[in-house]
Write a protein that holds these residues in place. Sequence first.
Motif, PDB file in Angstrom:
ATOM      1  N   GLN A  20       6.497  53.191  13.631  1.00  0.00           N
ATOM      2  CA  GLN A  20       7.479  54.039  12.961  1.00  0.00           C
ATOM      3  C   GLN A  20       7.234  54.123  11.459  1.00  0.00           C
ATOM      4  OE1 GLN A  20      11.060  52.146  14.795  1.00  0.00           O
ATOM      5  NE2 GLN A  20      11.475  54.172  15.625  1.00  0.00           N
ATOM      6  N   LYS A  49       8.011  51.522  24.793  1.00  0.00           N
ATOM      7  CA  LYS A  49       8.800  51.506  23.560  1.00  0.00           C
ATOM      8  C   LYS A  49       8.503  52.735  22.698  1.00  0.00           C
ATOM      9  CE  LYS A  49      11.300  47.782  23.787  1.00  0.00           C
ATOM     10  NZ  LYS A  49      12.781  47.878  23.786  1.00  0.00           N
ATOM     11  N   GLN A  85      10.096  55.936  23.888  1.00  0.00           N
ATOM     12  CA  GLN A  85      11.523  56.076  23.626  1.00  0.00           C
ATOM     13  C   GLN A  85      11.798  56.825  22.329  1.00  0.00           C
ATOM     14  OE1 GLN A  85      13.254  52.140  23.744  1.00  0.00           O
ATOM     15  NE2 GLN A  85      12.763  51.843  25.909  1.00  0.00           N
ATOM     16  N   VAL A  86      10.796  56.870  21.449  1.00  0.00           N
ATOM     17  CA  VAL A  86      11.020  57.491  20.143  1.00  0.00           C
ATOM     18  C   VAL A  86      10.043  58.617  19.822  1.00  0.00           C
ATOM     19  CG1 VAL A  86      12.014  55.371  19.189  1.00  0.00           C
ATOM     20  CG2 VAL A  86       9.576  55.803  18.916  1.00  0.00           C
ATOM     21  N   SER A  87       8.987  58.787  20.632  1.00  0.00           N
ATOM     22  CA  SER A  87       7.955  59.757  20.250  1.00  0.00           C
ATOM     23  C   SER A  87       7.162  60.251  21.456  1.00  0.00           C
ATOM     24  CB  SER A  87       6.984  59.105  19.258  1.00  0.00           C
ATOM     25  OG  SER A  87       5.906  59.969  18.957  1.00  0.00           O
ATOM     26  N   THR A  92      13.592  59.785  16.226  1.00  0.00           N
ATOM     27  CA  THR A  92      13.771  59.210  17.549  1.00  0.00           C
ATOM     28  C   THR A  92      14.068  60.361  18.511  1.00  0.00           C
ATOM     29  OG1 THR A  92      16.164  58.926  17.358  1.00  0.00           O
ATOM     30  CG2 THR A  92      14.775  57.133  16.527  1.00  0.00           C
ATOM     31  N   LYS A 118      16.707  60.793  20.371  1.00  0.00           N
ATOM     32  CA  LYS A 118      18.092  61.237  20.173  1.00  0.00           C
ATOM     33  C   LYS A 118      18.205  62.121  18.930  1.00  0.00           C
ATOM     34  CE  LYS A 118      19.657  58.884  23.666  1.00  0.00           C
ATOM     35  NZ  LYS A 118      19.813  59.582  24.948  1.00  0.00           N
ATOM     36  N   GLU A 119      17.545  61.724  17.846  1.00  0.00           N
ATOM     37  CA  GLU A 119      17.568  62.524  16.621  1.00  0.00           C
ATOM     38  C   GLU A 119      16.909  63.873  16.843  1.00  0.00           C
ATOM     39  OE1 GLU A 119      17.345  58.610  13.677  1.00  0.00           O
ATOM     40  OE2 GLU A 119      15.568  59.827  14.062  1.00  0.00           O
ATOM     41  N   ASN A 121      24.038  58.388  15.001  1.00  0.00           N
ATOM     42  CA  ASN A 121      22.815  59.180  15.040  1.00  0.00           C
ATOM     43  C   ASN A 121      22.850  60.350  14.064  1.00  0.00           C
ATOM     44  OD1 ASN A 121      20.720  58.459  17.366  1.00  0.00           O
ATOM     45  ND2 ASN A 121      22.751  57.890  18.081  1.00  0.00           N
TER      46      ASN A 121
END
Length: 230
Positions: free
Chosen positions: A42, A66, A69-71, A156, A158-159, A198
Motif C-alpha cells: 500500500q 490480502k 481485498q484492496v487491489s 481499497t 470499499k473506497e 470509509n
Amino acid sequence: MYKLLIVEDEMNIANTLKNHLEKYNYDCNIVVDFERVLDVFQDFQPHLVIMDINLPAFDGYYWCRKIRQVSNCPIMILSARMSELDQVYGIENGADDFITKPFFMDVVLAKINGQIRRIYGEYAEDSQTRILTKGNTTLNLDTVRLSTPEHEVLLTIKELQLCSMLLEAFPNVVTRQQLLTVIWDEETFVEENTLTVNIVRLRKKLETIHSSLEISTIRGIGYQLTEKKL
C-alpha cells in the motif's frame, strides 16, 4: 515508469530480478519484512507484484488474498511448486500468472510486459468505460487508483466502490441507504458508522492528491461529490 513489488525471501533471486528488470526501466522494490507485505504494497502502490509462495510468517497465497481485498493489481506467482493443483490454488487466491523456478529472465520479462500491456497499455480492454473523470481527478477502475496530473493514490475496494458511485452520480446526492445496499452484501449486517469511516478515508485521499473534488455531507440524506469553489 511502472513499479514492481518483489516478494521473494531468497535475496539472491530477488536482487537478480531487481537488477535485470531495472535495466528495462521498471522501478523495483524488494520486500524485506515478510510480516508487513500488505503495508509495503500500500505504501509503494506497485503496478504488478511478483510473489513467491514459500515465505516466512505467511505464505504467498495468504498475501495474494490480502492484496485482492484492496487491489486488482496483477500478481505473478514465482515458485518451484507449479503443479496443476498449485496453479488452480494460485488462481483461486487471486494470482494472474505464474513463473516457474528455475526461470529464464527473458521469459519473466515477457510475462511482465504482457501483463503491463494488458492492464495498463495497448491491450487494455474497454479502457474508456473503465475510467471515470471529473475536474482534475481520474478514477481507474481496473488499477484501483485515484489520480490527478501530479499525484496518485491506491484505494481499497470499499473506497473504489464509494468513489465510483459518487462520480457516476455527480453532481447528484447519493443516499446512505443506496451506498450501503450496493457496497455491502444485504446478508451482512454493517453499522452505518462503517460507511462514515470509509467516507472519511476517501475524503483524505482526495485531499492527498490535491483533487478539485470534495465530498459534502447532506445531513439526513447522504453524500454529494462536488467541485471546490475557487
